[in-house]
Design a protein around this motif. Structure first.
Motif, PDB file in Angstrom:
ATOM      1  N   UNK A   7       0.835  -1.204   0.000  1.00 52.59           N
ATOM      2  CA  UNK A   7       0.000   0.000   0.000  1.00 52.59           C
ATOM      3  C   UNK A   7       0.871   1.255   0.000  1.00 52.59           C
ATOM      4  N   UNK A   8       1.945   1.239   0.764  1.00 55.61           N
ATOM      5  CA  UNK A   8       2.873   2.387   0.780  1.00 55.61           C
ATOM      6  C   UNK A   8       3.539   2.562  -0.577  1.00 55.61           C
ATOM      7  N   UNK A   9       3.987   1.442  -1.189  1.00 55.16           N
ATOM      8  CA  UNK A   9       4.598   1.495  -2.527  1.00 55.16           C
ATOM      9  C   UNK A   9       3.627   2.067  -3.563  1.00 55.16           C
ATOM     10  N   UNK A  10       2.351   1.779  -3.369  1.00 61.04           N
ATOM     11  CA  UNK A  10       1.339   2.244  -4.311  1.00 61.04           C
ATOM     12  C   UNK A  10       0.951   3.706  -4.071  1.00 61.04           C
ATOM     13  N   UNK A  11       1.517   4.311  -3.021  1.00 58.70           N
ATOM     14  CA  UNK A  11       1.249   5.722  -2.757  1.00 58.70           C
ATOM     15  C   UNK A  11      -0.009   5.967  -1.939  1.00 58.70           C
ATOM     16  N   UNK A  12      -0.489   4.966  -1.223  1.00 56.94           N
ATOM     17  CA  UNK A  12      -1.694   5.129  -0.400  1.00 56.94           C
ATOM     18  C   UNK A  12      -1.382   6.035   0.796  1.00 56.94           C
ATOM     19  N   UNK A  13      -2.419   6.669   1.309  1.00 57.95           N
ATOM     20  CA  UNK A  13      -2.249   7.572   2.455  1.00 57.95           C
ATOM     21  C   UNK A  13      -1.996   6.762   3.725  1.00 57.95           C
ATOM     22  N   UNK A  14      -1.507   7.437   4.764  1.00 54.09           N
ATOM     23  CA  UNK A  14      -1.247   6.772   6.047  1.00 54.09           C
ATOM     24  C   UNK A  14      -2.527   6.188   6.622  1.00 54.09           C
ATOM     25  N   UNK A  15      -3.634   6.892   6.432  1.00 49.04           N
ATOM     26  CA  UNK A  15      -4.918   6.399   6.945  1.00 49.04           C
ATOM     27  C   UNK A  15      -5.328   5.107   6.228  1.00 49.04           C
ATOM     28  N   UNK A  16      -5.127   5.051   4.915  1.00 48.10           N
ATOM     29  CA  UNK A  16      -5.462   3.842   4.157  1.00 48.10           C
ATOM     30  C   UNK A  16      -4.572   2.676   4.568  1.00 48.10           C
ATOM     31  N   UNK A  17      -3.300   2.952   4.810  1.00 52.62           N
ATOM     32  CA  UNK A  17      -2.368   1.911   5.231  1.00 52.62           C
ATOM     33  C   UNK A  17      -2.760   1.390   6.618  1.00 52.62           C
ATOM     34  N   UNK A  18      -3.157   2.285   7.513  1.00 50.54           N
ATOM     35  CA  UNK A  18      -3.527   1.907   8.875  1.00 50.54           C
ATOM     36  C   UNK A  18      -4.791   1.035   8.906  1.00 50.54           C
TER      37      UNK A  18
END
Length: 167
Positions: A136-147
């Protein structure tokens, strides 16, 4: 005499029509083959199965099962860090995560929406929360989406040794 002249004219007309129709058929048969950009092991596009057929194979597999395969599908997303993974559409609401064998090669980061042919090993695995968050981080997702990622997932995966990007 008129009959002979008429007969000769008829034969000439038929011959000229036949020649034009043969040329028209020949022109219609000329089909432009797609061009490919190749990454990893050299593969040929022949005998690749459709992503919808591959989806049926994945559905019948258990975690830990694997099969060697070659499939064609459309790219949904590519790792924006360096092109080290991509996801492909299986046309049934699912997607397959593709990584590259031994990280020997990567694909361009701008191929989302393009069709590809991949060759390698298809398998089903359970992906940990940490790994899902990394993707998710590699895909550029926000911190909220990753959490929001809190449990592991059963995923369809593919280890590609060769990729053809259809231009």
């Amino acid at each position: 005499m008129k009959r002979i002249t008429l007969l000769i004219l008829s034969v000439l007309v038929l011959i000229s029509c036949k020649k034009k129709s043969a040329e028209a058929i020949q022109e219609a048969v000329v089909v432009q083959k797609p061009e490919y950009q190749s990454f990893g092991k050299t593969i040929i596009p022949d005998d690749a199965i459709a992503s919808s057929s591959m989806a049926n194979h994945f559905e019948s597999m258990q975690v830990g099962d694997s099969i060697n395969s070659k499939m064609q599908a459309k790219v949904i997303e590519v790792c924006q860090a360096k092109g080290c993974w991509m996801t492909l559409n299986l046309e049934n609401g699912n997607e397959v995560m593709v990584k590259f064998k031994d990280y020997d090669f990567f694909v361009p980061k701008d191929i989302s929406g393009k069709a590809v042919i991949i060759n390698g090993k298809a398998y089903v695995k359970e992906v940990s929360v940490d790994e899902l968050r990394h993707y998710a981080e590699d895909a550029g997702k926000s911190e909220a989406e990753v959490a929001q990622i809190t449990k592991p997932e059963r995923t369809f995966s593919f280890e590609a040794d060769g990729v053809l990007v259809i231009q």
